[in-house]
Design an enzyme around this catalytic site. Structure first.
Site, mmCIF file in Angstrom:
data_model
loop_
_atom_site.group_PDB
_atom_site.id
_atom_site.type_symbol
_atom_site.label_atom_id
_atom_site.label_comp_id
_atom_site.label_asym_id
_atom_site.label_seq_id
_atom_site.Cartn_x
_atom_site.Cartn_y
_atom_site.Cartn_z
ATOM 1 N N GLN A 227 0.833 -1.212 0.000
ATOM 2 C CA GLN A 227 0.000 0.000 0.000
ATOM 3 C C GLN A 227 0.867 1.261 0.000
ATOM 4 O OE1 GLN A 227 -3.123 -2.031 3.045
ATOM 5 N NE2 GLN A 227 -3.426 0.142 2.809
ATOM 6 N N ARG A 374 -8.967 -0.158 7.694
ATOM 7 C CA ARG A 374 -9.977 0.738 7.134
ATOM 8 C C ARG A 374 -10.261 1.887 8.097
ATOM 9 N NH1 ARG A 374 -14.406 -1.152 2.774
ATOM 10 N NH2 ARG A 374 -14.596 0.933 1.941
ATOM 11 N N CYS A 375 -9.198 2.541 8.474
ATOM 12 C CA CYS A 375 -9.282 3.486 9.590
ATOM 13 C C CYS A 375 -8.033 4.336 9.577
ATOM 14 C CB CYS A 375 -9.353 2.637 10.857
ATOM 15 S SG CYS A 375 -8.751 3.354 12.362
ATOM 16 N N GLU A 744 -12.777 5.197 4.608
ATOM 17 C CA GLU A 744 -12.908 4.441 5.848
ATOM 18 C C GLU A 744 -14.126 4.840 6.678
ATOM 19 O OE1 GLU A 744 -9.211 6.036 7.216
ATOM 20 O OE2 GLU A 744 -10.209 7.151 8.805
#
Ligand code: CDP
Length: 788
Positions: A227, A374-375, A744
């Protein structure tokens, strides 16, 4: 349902902001023609398998690799001892800790990497890995942070000379004295102690690498599920001592990341070292179980929150004490200054003068945890705590939870708003988003139905969360990873025929950047989005960036894209003036063309200008139409929204079902409304998963329960509720196109709404908390206990 609230300024042919342009990347994904790490085959490629520890905490007495080495097809067996000879047995983590690449002294979690086999095919490698014999001397496994911090707990990180306990970090934020003062005046103190369990992002594609180090040239080409390819290149240069210009990280299509593909894993390092030593490419791709037991866990937060409230239902102060289970190595990425990430956003959407947050992290015998699943760096936990607390506070002061929120919301005119823990929120209209969600769900009718239902022996609950989150790190002065400032970049090159290529430092893992970032160029330069190719994920061919996680792509790389497009438009204007033999000051712009004011027929298109940039530039201007922007944002962006969930709970079994799920999101200006909705759908499903079924636990020996999809329950379309979406638009005042991140939001904001709804249905029994996941059996147990 959603309606886009902004009319696009460009035509559908140009396809700028606000057009629900279909995702261009989907053609290859739907046809099964995506190109992932495991699709890469190189001549002479070898395969790697990892031998992992079966126990959570033990001294290594001996490692016998002889049987594995004897297996036909095995080229090498790598141990920590061997790596130590190259100073590679340990590596730095993105949080500034160290992590064993292959264990030398002892193993610290079940599934830890102990040795690796390099063989001619994957089957042989896996068979040989099983033939490795390791003798262990068991040590007490520590599976909770509470036990880890007891005086007589064995030391997990005895490799660290300066450490004499399992305390990984302490950190605090806010004004303790002001909070104590406010609490002394409170009419009511509302407390909640809750646990956000360990979860795993479980992307469809597991992690992997194909390492190809050319011993003749020293060039290392690493195809990685990354990522953050640029940051990883720098870490590789530091770990392996390879010159950075000789490292090329290529991150091809990624089948989901969700934070799982941010850390650097030992497998990447061993495969690279093996390729370097053997001189052939080496592939390593995790199995599902390896992914679930050893990589990038999230959450695992024990939180205690207290709200001081006055007699009118106004919040006076917040006090939070938090203990996190970090696992054996502090390996997730956190900004250097903030040990507990951005957890101090825990003050939420509410206006009160004082807050104090104290946090501790403990090492335990579990795999490293804490990734931003996801944060943004621990924002999910923070949002969950404040929204659960606020709901309970409303009950305790006898107010409707919506009215309690309304009374305490930060008002639109208070922005920019400085929170008591130091964030400066950019913009928000919380009341508007909440009222829209209430209207969509029919809030008042459901409140009424709730009472009637109970009289009929039915349990109905309605729960709400009005979250604010923080996305788009930096600014670089405040936010960095290992000292690397959290800026991001965009390089734009317009070719002579007016087609363009946009290269970004971020890396999509399914978010649709190829579609949406082209739309920003289309908006700013009038070049049709379909004429803009977006390139990401190749460090030799894209400008440096910190990567895609924590919904930072739009706030940072999206801003860089707008800025470089605007810069090229300025140059384009000079060229247009030259072509029109007019003064620049007399030119007007509308998407796609310049014309002399008052004479629209005189127009030259952006394509004419691009051609002239290479064939007929003004004499005093450099040829070409290209440039790069490194954008260090002045502040984060603060998306927000209100989610409302209605549940029906079966009084005979505790089983609950979502009847309605209404989500109103505000992420500022939406680049592509359809893509935004897709992001929200995914996030709501993950929020539902965490609230209802998805968690990983460990038995008392440190054995991971959740190593496969029979034990680790991720919801399918069957379980996932239907979502109803709504939107408000409050642009970020400092973002060039007014956008905030959204990737997110729904995972961050929704768990509290689901849980609040279930609690609402059973609160008349005196139940004010059920730890996540609030599975039906837990609801049933709580009901039975409450009813005695
Ligand atoms: O960093 P990441 O891509 O995960 O998250 P993001 O910046 O929130 O973007 C997720 C996707 O939604 C991207 O394709 C964005 O371009 C798109 N998006 C949008 O269209 N409008 C916004 N206001 C925010 C994101």
């Amino acid at each position: 349902m959603t309606a886009t609230m902004h009319e696009p300024k460009t035509s559908p042919e140009i396809g700028g902001l606000g057009h629900s342009r279909r995702r261009v990347e989907d053609a290859r994904f739907i046809e099964g023609r995506g190109h992932y790490v495991d699709d890469i085959e190189l001549p002479g490629m070898l395969h790697m398998a990892i031998h992992r520890s079966p126990v959570a905490h033990a001294k290594i007495i001996s490692i016998d690799t002889s049987q594995a080495e004897a297996l036909e097809g095995v080229l090498a067996v790598v141990t920590g001892e061997l790596l130590a000879q190259y100073d590679l047995a340990w590596m730095p983590t993105l949080s500034g800790d160290t992590q064993a690449v292959l264990a030398t002294d002892k193993v610290r979690f079940q599934g830890q990497e102990v040795a690796a086999v390099i063989a001619t095919d994957r089957y042989i490698a896996e068979d040989a890995a099983e033939l490795i014999q390791v003798e262990y001397e068991d040590l007490e496994p520590i599976v909770s942070p509470q036990r880890a911090l007891e005086d007589d707990a064995p030391l997990i990180r005895d490799d660290k000379e300066d450490l004499d306990s399992n305390l990984c970090y302490t950190w605090e934020s806010g004004d303790k004295a002001a909070v104590e003062e406010a609490f002394s005046k409170a009419a009511k103190v509302v407390a909640l102690e809750t646990f956000y369990p360990r979860s795993h992002p479980a992307p469809l594609e597991t992690c992997g690498i194909v390492a190809d180090v050319d011993s003749a040239t020293g060039q290392a080409t690493l195809y990685m599920t990354s990522q953050a390819p640029h940051a990883h290149r720098t870490v590789f240069a530091l770990v392996a001592g390879l010159p950075e210009q000789n490292i090329r990280i290529v991150s091809p299509d990624i089948g989901g990341g969700f934070g799982n593909k941010v850390p650097v894993y030992p497998g990447y390092v061993v495969a690279t070292a093996a390729s370097l030593v053997i001189g052939q490419p080496v592939k390593w791709v995790e199995t599902r179980t390896e992914n679930l037991i050893s990589t990038g866990f999230a959450r695992d937060y024990y939180m205690k929150g207290e709200l001081a409230v006055d007699g009118d239902g106004r919040i006076l102060a917040l006090k939070v004490d938090m203990l996190s289970d970090q696992g054996a190595f502090f390996a997730d990425a956190q900004p250097t200054k903030f040990k507990a990430g951005l957890f101090h956003i825990v003050t939420g959407s509410y206006d009160y003068p004082a807050a104090y947050v104290s946090t501790r992290g403990a090492y335990t015998n579990k795999a490293p945890g804490g990734v931003a699943y996801r944060c943004s760096f621990r924002v999910t936990e923070a949002s969950y705590l404040i929204e659960r607390l606020v709901q309970n506070a409303a009950y305790e002061v006898g107010m409707d939870p919506a009215e309690f929120r309304s009374k305490n919301f930060i008002k639109p005119e208070q922005f920019p708003y400085t929170t008591p823990t130091g964030f400066v929120y950019d913009s928000g209209e919380y009341e508007k988003a909440m009222r829209l969600a209430m209207e969509m769900v029919g809030y008042d009718e459901i409140q009424k139905e709730k009472e009637e239902a109970r009289q009929d022996g039915r349990l109905v609950g309605i729960g709400m969360a009005s979250f604010t989150e923080v996305v788009g790190a930096g600014h670089g002065d405040e936010y960095d990873i290992l000292g690397l400032r959290m800026f991001d970049s965009a390089e734009l090159r317009v070719h002579p025929t007016g087609k363009a290529i946009l290269k970004l430092g971020v890396r999509s893992q399914g978010q649709g950047h190829e579609t949406t970032f082209a739309q920003i160029v289309a908006e700013e330069l009038g070049i049709p989005a379909s004429d803009v190719k977006v390139v990401e994920g190749d460090t030799d061919n894209t400008p440096y960036g910190l990567g895609t996680y924590a919904s930072r792509s739009t706030p940072v790389a999206g801003a860089a894209t707008a800025m470089i497009s605007r810069k090229l438009r300025e140059k384009a204007k000079k060229i247009a003036a030259h072509l029109l033999e007019a003064s620049e000051d007399d030119l007007e712009w509308e998407p796609g063309k310049f014309f002399v004011a008052g004479d629209p027929d005189s127009a030259v298109t952006i394509q004419d200008v691009a051609f002239a940039a290479y064939t007929n530039p003004p004499p005093d201007l450099e040829a070409g139409l290209e440039g790069v922007n490194y954008y260090d944002p002045p502040n984060m962006t603060y998306p927000f929204g209100t989610y409302i969930v209605v549940v029906d709970v079966d009084p005979g079994s505790g089983q609950w079902k979502v009847r309605r799920m209404v989500a109103v999101d505000d992420c500022g200006v939406r680049i592509n409304p359809m893509v935004v909705e897709g992001q929200i759908h995914g996030g709501l499903a993950e929020g539902y998963a965490m609230s209802s079924m998805q968690y990983i636990t460990f038995d008392e020996t440190g054995n991971c329960i959740g190593s496969n999809f029979s034990d680790y329950l991720i919801p399918t379309a069957w379980e996932t509720p239907r979502f109803e979406l709504g939107e408000t638009v409050t642009p970020s005042p400092h973002h060039p196109i007014g956008a905030k991140g959204v990737g997110e939001s729904a995972t961050v904001g929704s768990p509290a709404a689901y849980v609040n709804a279930v609690i609402d249905a059973v609160k008349h029994l005196g139940i004010d908390n059920i730890d996540m996941p609030v599975s039906s059996d837990r609801v049933w147990a709580a009901m039975e206990q409450a009813e005695g």
